[in-house]
Scaffold this active site. Sequence first.
Site, short mmCIF file in Angstrom:
data_model
loop_
_atom_site.label_atom_id
_atom_site.label_comp_id
_atom_site.label_asym_id
_atom_site.label_seq_id
_atom_site.Cartn_x
_atom_site.Cartn_y
_atom_site.Cartn_z
NE ARG A 1 5.90 2.78 -11.09
CZ ARG A 1 6.39 1.93 -10.20
NH1 ARG A 1 6.04 0.65 -10.25
NH2 ARG A 1 7.23 2.34 -9.27
CG ASP B 1 7.05 -3.49 -9.06
OD1 ASP B 1 5.93 -2.93 -9.05
OD2 ASP B 1 7.59 -3.95 -8.03
NE ARG C 1 9.98 -1.04 -9.59
CZ ARG C 1 10.99 -1.65 -8.96
NH1 ARG C 1 12.17 -1.78 -9.54
NH2 ARG C 1 10.83 -2.17 -7.76
CB SER D 1 9.75 -8.20 -2.45
OG SER D 1 9.08 -7.39 -3.36
N GLY E 1 5.47 1.85 -0.40
CA GLY E 1 4.17 1.24 -0.17
C GLY E 1 4.30 -0.06 0.60
O1 S3P Z 1 4.92 -7.02 -1.69
C1 S3P Z 1 5.82 -6.44 -2.29
O2 S3P Z 1 7.02 -6.49 -1.93
C2 S3P Z 1 5.48 -5.65 -3.50
C3 S3P Z 1 4.27 -5.86 -4.12
C4 S3P Z 1 3.84 -5.12 -5.32
O3 S3P Z 1 2.86 -4.18 -4.93
P1 S3P Z 1 1.28 -4.54 -4.84
O4 S3P Z 1 1.09 -5.50 -3.76
O5 S3P Z 1 0.64 -3.22 -4.55
O6 S3P Z 1 0.93 -5.09 -6.18
C5 S3P Z 1 4.98 -4.40 -6.00
O7 S3P Z 1 4.49 -3.47 -6.92
C6 S3P Z 1 5.90 -3.71 -5.00
O8 S3P Z 1 6.99 -3.11 -5.67
C7 S3P Z 1 6.48 -4.70 -4.02
C1 PEP Z 2 5.54 -0.08 -6.46
C2 PEP Z 2 6.74 -0.22 -5.94
O1 PEP Z 2 7.04 -0.25 -4.60
P1 PEP Z 2 6.16 0.12 -3.32
O2 PEP Z 2 4.73 -0.21 -3.60
O3 PEP Z 2 6.76 -0.67 -2.20
O4 PEP Z 2 6.35 1.61 -3.09
C3 PEP Z 2 7.91 -0.44 -6.83
O5 PEP Z 2 8.99 -0.69 -6.29
O6 PEP Z 2 7.82 -0.36 -8.07
#
Ligand code: S3P
Ligand code: PEP
Length: 449
Positions: A367, A336, A409, A40, A112
């Site tokens: 998941r 996560d 993961r 992050s 994401g």
């Molecule tokens: O802002 C971030 O860096 C993240 C937020 C989380 O997602 P969500 O915002 O969809 O919960 C997490 O699951 C992802 O791995 C990283």
């Molecule tokens: C959900 C994850 O990442 P992202 O949403 O950035 O793909 C993760 O790293 O577990």
Amino acid sequence: MSAIVITLETQANSSDHLIIQRPAAGLSLQGRIRVPGDKSISHRALMLGAIAEGETQIQGLLLGEDPRSTAACFRALGAEISDLNTELVTVKGIGLGNFQEPINVLDAGNSGTTMRLMLGLLASHPGRFFTVTGDSSLRSRPMSRVVKPLQQMGAQIWGRKGNTLAPLAIQGQALQPIHYHSPIASAQVKSCILLAGLNTEGQTTVTEPALSRDHSERMLRAYGAELSIDPDTNSVTITGGAKLYGQTVIVPGDISSAAFWLVAGAIVPGSDLVVENVGVNPTRTGILEALALMGADIQLENQREVAGEPVADIRVRSGGLKSCTIAGDIIPRLIDEIPILAVAAAFAEGTTIIRDAEELRVKESDRITVMAQQLNKMGAKISELPDGMEITGGTPLVGAEVDSHTDHRIAMSLAIAALNAIGTTTIHRAEAAAISYPNFTNTLREICQ
Ligand SMILES: O=C(O)C1=C[C@@H](OP(=O)(O)O)[C@@H](O)[C@H](O)C1
Ligand SMILES: C=C(OP(=O)(O)O)C(=O)O
């Protein structure tokens, strides 16, 4: 005493099988290890560096596939980002509002975070047209959670299935500030709106139902943005138009990656492991609280603050685990880590309940379904709940052929389960680990010696 055998076999289709042959007895995990940089924080350091004025220096950037996708996108938008494979990565920022129009589709790969955070910036750049896509997993993940609030700010975004799925096309606009009440506790949603608000005149506020990770807030402030936070309502307000200035970012180890070793050390008898230099930001330490509830022997040593983020070395020693219930506000603080928590629960006495975690169904894979199916192949007793899992632990697991479903993961969680399963486990499509943890197999070998 025979040793564990860990083999990585690359298949004809270039996917990997990770084969773990555990000895009947005598395996324990020992050592002091480090995990790669926080994912992050790595994304945000690159993005804010790109829109700041002057140079940003990043130490300890995660070299996983996801931050590589972020770097590629922001290079296409005009930022000069040095070779990522060096100790110190530099980003020459272009200043807020100055993106060049990329000549091709921006590809967020499997990430994401890259797509959702970047959308906030793209939508607020008037006069430029952008297209964004990702791999098949990302193209099936919901984008309406950011598209809708951005449209409320005046953004013009088009996508598949009623503008909910990538590929997306964005015609940048001058946006209007809003107060957005997010229905989900998501740092990606919060950060997307804050980044759009950064480039929008006036004050933009995001309120979330529970506190999600706050790396954006910390880093935006460090780069010079004007932010106010109301902890009572989980609200953050950003004042648009601030100039950001290049910073030195020291990225701590990722607690989401450390979690694999913490669970491994807790479940494999006779283990004593220290994971050094791990980020222990309170919005991320739900996993430590959950493992403590399960009776794990975990201690934080050498606690300190590095570049605005709390950091510690984490020691884990094995011991019997017991079941627990995980639900409510803790969920976003360990979202996560739930796949690896399911592994811990499979080795704990009693029935562990995980609820309020429906978000897991829209990650890189579903998941909930995938963890239940794959761990059950190894003899675990997991039933799915609409928003979580019920895991009855205590029965020994046995090696099996399992599959990551290309989810990093899941790949790593199954490898840790294999360390404590009788016989041989083969994890198909194990290369997925490189999304967030390129050296996972090497560290696995190191601690098993
Ligand atoms: O802002 C971030 O860096 C993240 C937020 C989380 O997602 P969500 O915002 O969809 O919960 C997490 O699951 C992802 O791995 C990283
Ligand atoms: C959900 C994850 O990442 P992202 O949403 O950035 O793909 C993760 O790293 O577990």
